[in-house]
Scaffold this motif. Structure first.
Motif, PDB file in Angstrom:
ATOM      1  N   VAL A   1     -11.605  -9.236  18.911  1.00  0.00           N
ATOM      2  CA  VAL A   1     -11.486  -8.736  18.122  1.00  0.00           C
ATOM      3  C   VAL A   1     -12.311  -7.561  18.124  1.00  0.00           C
ATOM      4  CG1 VAL A   1     -12.335  -8.379  15.487  1.00  0.00           C
ATOM      5  CG2 VAL A   1     -10.984 -10.652  15.916  1.00  0.00           C
ATOM      6  N   SER A   2     -12.272  -6.532  17.786  1.00  0.00           N
ATOM      7  CA  SER A   2     -13.197  -5.288  18.056  1.00  0.00           C
ATOM      8  C   SER A   2     -12.998  -4.333  16.720  1.00  0.00           C
ATOM      9  CB  SER A   2     -12.635  -4.397  18.923  1.00  0.00           C
ATOM     10  OG  SER A   2     -11.323  -3.712  18.680  1.00  0.00           O
ATOM     11  N   ALA A   3     -14.120  -3.589  16.267  1.00  0.00           N
ATOM     12  CA  ALA A   3     -13.571  -2.538  15.244  1.00  0.00           C
ATOM     13  C   ALA A   3     -12.118  -1.552  15.693  1.00  0.00           C
ATOM     14  CB  ALA A   3     -15.313  -2.358  15.214  1.00  0.00           C
ATOM     15  N   GLU A   4     -12.272  -1.577  16.914  1.00  0.00           N
ATOM     16  CA  GLU A   4     -10.950   0.631  16.683  1.00  0.00           C
ATOM     17  C   GLU A   4      -9.765  -0.153  16.144  1.00  0.00           C
ATOM     18  OE1 GLU A   4      -8.859   1.691  20.471  1.00  0.00           O
ATOM     19  OE2 GLU A   4     -10.001   0.439  21.073  1.00  0.00           O
ATOM     20  N   GLU A   5      -9.396  -1.898  16.648  1.00  0.00           N
ATOM     21  CA  GLU A   5      -8.314  -2.025  16.075  1.00  0.00           C
ATOM     22  C   GLU A   5      -8.302  -2.438  14.740  1.00  0.00           C
ATOM     23  OE1 GLU A   5      -7.336  -1.921  19.950  1.00  0.00           O
ATOM     24  OE2 GLU A   5      -8.778  -3.698  19.613  1.00  0.00           O
ATOM     25  N   MET A   6      -9.884  -3.158  14.254  1.00  0.00           N
ATOM     26  CA  MET A   6      -9.773  -3.299  12.529  1.00  0.00           C
ATOM     27  C   MET A   6      -9.711  -2.067  11.808  1.00  0.00           C
ATOM     28  SD  MET A   6      -9.910  -6.287  12.732  1.00  0.00           S
ATOM     29  CE  MET A   6     -10.809  -7.364  10.974  1.00  0.00           C
ATOM     30  N   ASN A   7     -10.321  -0.700  12.816  1.00  0.00           N
ATOM     31  CA  ASN A   7     -10.741   0.494  11.942  1.00  0.00           C
ATOM     32  C   ASN A   7      -8.747   1.153  11.326  1.00  0.00           C
ATOM     33  OD1 ASN A   7     -12.857   0.134  11.317  1.00  0.00           O
ATOM     34  ND2 ASN A   7     -13.999   1.485  13.230  1.00  0.00           N
ATOM     35  N   GLN A   8      -8.617   0.796  12.534  1.00  0.00           N
ATOM     36  CA  GLN A   8      -6.933   1.383  12.856  1.00  0.00           C
ATOM     37  C   GLN A   8      -5.776   0.765  11.606  1.00  0.00           C
ATOM     38  OE1 GLN A   8      -5.188   1.138  16.630  1.00  0.00           O
ATOM     39  NE2 GLN A   8      -6.556   1.701  17.333  1.00  0.00           N
TER      40      GLN A   8
ATOM     41  N   VAL B   1       1.090  -1.043   0.011  1.00  0.00           N
ATOM     42  CA  VAL B   1      -0.478  -0.052   0.218  1.00  0.00           C
ATOM     43  C   VAL B   1       0.883   1.151  -0.159  1.00  0.00           C
ATOM     44  CG1 VAL B   1      -1.842  -1.366   1.239  1.00  0.00           C
ATOM     45  CG2 VAL B   1       0.032   0.026   2.742  1.00  0.00           C
ATOM     46  N   GLY B   2       2.136   0.961  -0.057  1.00  0.00           N
ATOM     47  CA  GLY B   2       3.077   2.198  -0.223  1.00  0.00           C
ATOM     48  C   GLY B   2       3.371   2.988   0.398  1.00  0.00           C
ATOM     49  N   GLY B   3       3.105   1.991   2.175  1.00  0.00           N
ATOM     50  CA  GLY B   3       3.640   2.722   3.822  1.00  0.00           C
ATOM     51  C   GLY B   3       5.261   2.909   3.966  1.00  0.00           C
ATOM     52  N   GLY B   4       4.995   3.194   5.332  1.00  0.00           N
ATOM     53  CA  GLY B   4       7.244   2.716   5.268  1.00  0.00           C
ATOM     54  C   GLY B   4       6.983   2.585   6.601  1.00  0.00           C
ATOM     55  N   LYS B   5       7.725   3.469   7.392  1.00  0.00           N
ATOM     56  CA  LYS B   5       7.956   3.306   9.054  1.00  0.00           C
ATOM     57  C   LYS B   5       6.913   3.903  10.000  1.00  0.00           C
ATOM     58  CE  LYS B   5      10.283   5.376  12.830  1.00  0.00           C
ATOM     59  NZ  LYS B   5       8.873   5.702  13.602  1.00  0.00           N
ATOM     60  N   GLU B   6       5.911   4.983   9.649  1.00  0.00           N
ATOM     61  CA  GLU B   6       4.581   5.122  10.974  1.00  0.00           C
ATOM     62  C   GLU B   6       3.306   4.317  10.134  1.00  0.00           C
ATOM     63  OE1 GLU B   6       3.253   9.315   9.338  1.00  0.00           O
ATOM     64  OE2 GLU B   6       5.239   9.942  10.305  1.00  0.00           O
ATOM     65  N   GLU B   7       3.865   3.906   9.054  1.00  0.00           N
ATOM     66  CA  GLU B   7       2.249   2.614   8.534  1.00  0.00           C
ATOM     67  C   GLU B   7       2.941   1.277   9.389  1.00  0.00           C
ATOM     68  OE1 GLU B   7       1.898   5.553   5.426  1.00  0.00           O
ATOM     69  OE2 GLU B   7       3.864   4.476   6.802  1.00  0.00           O
ATOM     70  N   LEU B   8       4.257   0.788   9.065  1.00  0.00           N
ATOM     71  CA  LEU B   8       4.574  -0.823   9.680  1.00  0.00           C
ATOM     72  C   LEU B   8       4.470  -0.318  11.284  1.00  0.00           C
ATOM     73  CD1 LEU B   8       6.387  -3.221   9.955  1.00  0.00           C
ATOM     74  CD2 LEU B   8       8.059  -1.748  10.093  1.00  0.00           C
ATOM     75  N   ASP B   9       5.282   1.377  12.562  1.00  0.00           N
ATOM     76  CA  ASP B   9       4.479   1.065  13.147  1.00  0.00           C
ATOM     77  C   ASP B   9       3.411   0.823  13.906  1.00  0.00           C
ATOM     78  OD1 ASP B   9       7.322   1.268  13.749  1.00  0.00           O
ATOM     79  OD2 ASP B   9       7.016   3.577  14.009  1.00  0.00           O
ATOM     80  N   GLY B  10       2.665   1.368  13.163  1.00  0.00           N
ATOM     81  CA  GLY B  10       0.761   1.648  13.340  1.00  0.00           C
ATOM     82  C   GLY B  10      -0.267   0.756  13.252  1.00  0.00           C
TER      83      GLY B  10
ATOM     84  N   ALA C   1      -7.209  -0.794   8.589  1.00  0.00           N
ATOM     85  CA  ALA C   1      -8.017  -0.353   7.552  1.00  0.00           C
ATOM     86  C   ALA C   1      -7.252   0.929   6.883  1.00  0.00           C
ATOM     87  CB  ALA C   1      -9.973  -0.226   7.960  1.00  0.00           C
ATOM     88  N   GLU C   2      -7.674   1.849   8.119  1.00  0.00           N
ATOM     89  CA  GLU C   2      -6.656   3.336   7.952  1.00  0.00           C
ATOM     90  C   GLU C   2      -5.581   3.410   7.507  1.00  0.00           C
ATOM     91  OE1 GLU C   2      -7.165   4.928  12.171  1.00  0.00           O
ATOM     92  OE2 GLU C   2      -9.501   5.216  11.707  1.00  0.00           O
ATOM     93  N   ARG C   3      -4.646   1.963   7.705  1.00  0.00           N
ATOM     94  CA  ARG C   3      -3.313   2.295   6.962  1.00  0.00           C
ATOM     95  C   ARG C   3      -3.134   1.513   5.859  1.00  0.00           C
ATOM     96  NH1 ARG C   3      -4.134   3.844  12.018  1.00  0.00           N
ATOM     97  NH2 ARG C   3      -1.743   4.067  12.962  1.00  0.00           N
ATOM     98  N   GLY C   4      -4.094   1.199   5.772  1.00  0.00           N
ATOM     99  CA  GLY C   4      -4.487   0.515   4.041  1.00  0.00           C
ATOM    100  C   GLY C   4      -4.911  -0.830   3.617  1.00  0.00           C
ATOM    101  N   ILE C   5      -4.796  -1.342   4.669  1.00  0.00           N
ATOM    102  CA  ILE C   5      -5.005  -2.858   5.211  1.00  0.00           C
ATOM    103  C   ILE C   5      -6.252  -3.654   5.300  1.00  0.00           C
ATOM    104  CG2 ILE C   5      -3.791  -4.428   6.745  1.00  0.00           C
ATOM    105  CD1 ILE C   5      -1.703  -3.866   5.582  1.00  0.00           C
ATOM    106  N   PRO C   6      -6.832  -4.697   4.743  1.00  0.00           N
ATOM    107  CA  PRO C   6      -7.828  -4.292   4.450  1.00  0.00           C
ATOM    108  C   PRO C   6      -7.984  -5.987   5.255  1.00  0.00           C
ATOM    109  CG  PRO C   6      -7.080  -5.575   2.400  1.00  0.00           C
ATOM    110  CD  PRO C   6      -6.109  -4.649   3.236  1.00  0.00           C
ATOM    111  N   ALA C   7      -8.374  -5.623   6.770  1.00  0.00           N
ATOM    112  CA  ALA C   7      -8.784  -6.579   7.389  1.00  0.00           C
ATOM    113  C   ALA C   7      -9.902  -7.121   8.045  1.00  0.00           C
ATOM    114  CB  ALA C   7      -8.077  -5.883   9.088  1.00  0.00           C
TER     115      ALA C   7
END
Length: 298
Positions: free
Chosen positions: A132-139, A109-118, A141-147
């Motif tokens: 499993v909660s929506a909070e972490e799954m949304n986190q 998804v073209g990410g780097g250090k910040e996305e890896l950390d997230g 998704a915000e970094r481009g991962i279709p969790a």
């Protein structure tokens, strides 16, 4: 001749500039090597605590080092990621495989250090919470991962069914993390290798290897500095330190004596009063000057 002299001056200036630049580069390289060795020392202590032995810590560090030199993610960031993951319950032998799958997904998804950390943080929180909660799954998704899609694929359900099971609290966090990261590997495998071929990726690999070499070149200096600091600390803590304190106190006291009158005047407001008097005098002088001009005009 003037021309020859000018050419000579230009050549001298160029050589001096080159030597000065080389000297600056040497200083920066030396400093980078010392900092690298210091980072390794601290990481070795941390992983020894987490893994239970120095040998295991050194093996893990070498694995992270090799991983960094072959991927677009740099060694210091991988150390932090591993420390965070182990603190959140990941087994040591799962760190590199998990980082590989996560790194491939982040690279895709073209990410780097910040996305890896997230992503590491979100997966770690899911592991720690045990569900499993929506909070972490949304986190994620915000970094481009279709969790949700990845988890649904892992458990053989539809995305809607997976979300429903999560809402009912029926999905174990640890198993979900394993499933999501496994599907990351299946869907995005090889993406880090492609990213390593870019300019940014090659620069990352170069920096990792360069810093390792600088660290190796300054190991002797690192040991010398540690020894010097140890001796200096001992000296300051014993008789030599007391003598240093005594002499410094004498110098500072003399300095203080010379500025005490000035400080007393400042504290008493005398300087402020002098300033106000000067302003008052200036105002009266200006008024008298203006009055004289008016008189001449009349």
């Amino acid at each position: 001749s003037v021309a020859a002299l000018t050419k000579s001056n230009l050549l001298t200036g160029a050589i001096t500039s080159a030597l000065g630049g080389a000297n600056d580069a040497l200083k920066e390289g030396w400093s980078a090597g010392i900092q690298y060795n210091s980072m390794l020392e601290k990481a070795n202590i941390s992983f020894t605590t987490l893994l239970g032995s120095t040998a295991k810590a050194q093996t893990h560090l070498k694995a992270l080092q090799a991983f960094g030199e072959a991927t677009p993610f740099e060694f210091p960031d991988l150390i932090k990621a591993s420390q965070r993951m182990q603190a959140m319950g990941f087994a040591a032998d799962s760190i590199i495989p998990t980082l590989r799958n996560v790194g491939d997904a982040v690279s895709a998804v073209g990410g780097g250090k910040e996305e890896l950390d997230g992503v590491v943080m979100a997966l770690g929180q899911m592991q720690t919470k045990g569900k499993v909660s929506a909070e972490e799954m949304n986190q994620l998704a915000e970094r481009g991962i279709p969790a949700w899609d990845l988890l649904a694929q892992a458990i053989g359900k539809t995305k809607a069914e997976t979300i429903k099971l999560s809402e009912q609290g029926r999905l174990d966090g640890g198993r979900a993390v394993q499933g999501i990261t496994a599907m990351m590997g299946e869907r995005f495998g090889g993406q880090m290798d492609k990213m390593s071929g870019t300019l940014e990726g090659r620069e990352s690999n170069f920096n990792d290897i360069l810093n390792r070499r600088l660290g190796e070149a300054t190991q002797g200096n690192t040991a010398q500095m540690k020894d010097a600091f140890a001796k200096g600390t001992e000296g300051l803590a014993t008789g030599a330190g007391a003598e240093f304190t005594k002499k410094l106190d004498h110098i500072l006291t003399r300095m203080g004596s010379s500025i005490t009158p000035m400080l007393e005047k400042f504290a008493s407001g005398e300087y402020f009063l002098q300033g106000l008097n000067a302003m008052d005098f200036g105002e009266k002088s200006f008024a008298a000057f203006k009055q004289g001009q008016i008189g001449q005009g009349a």
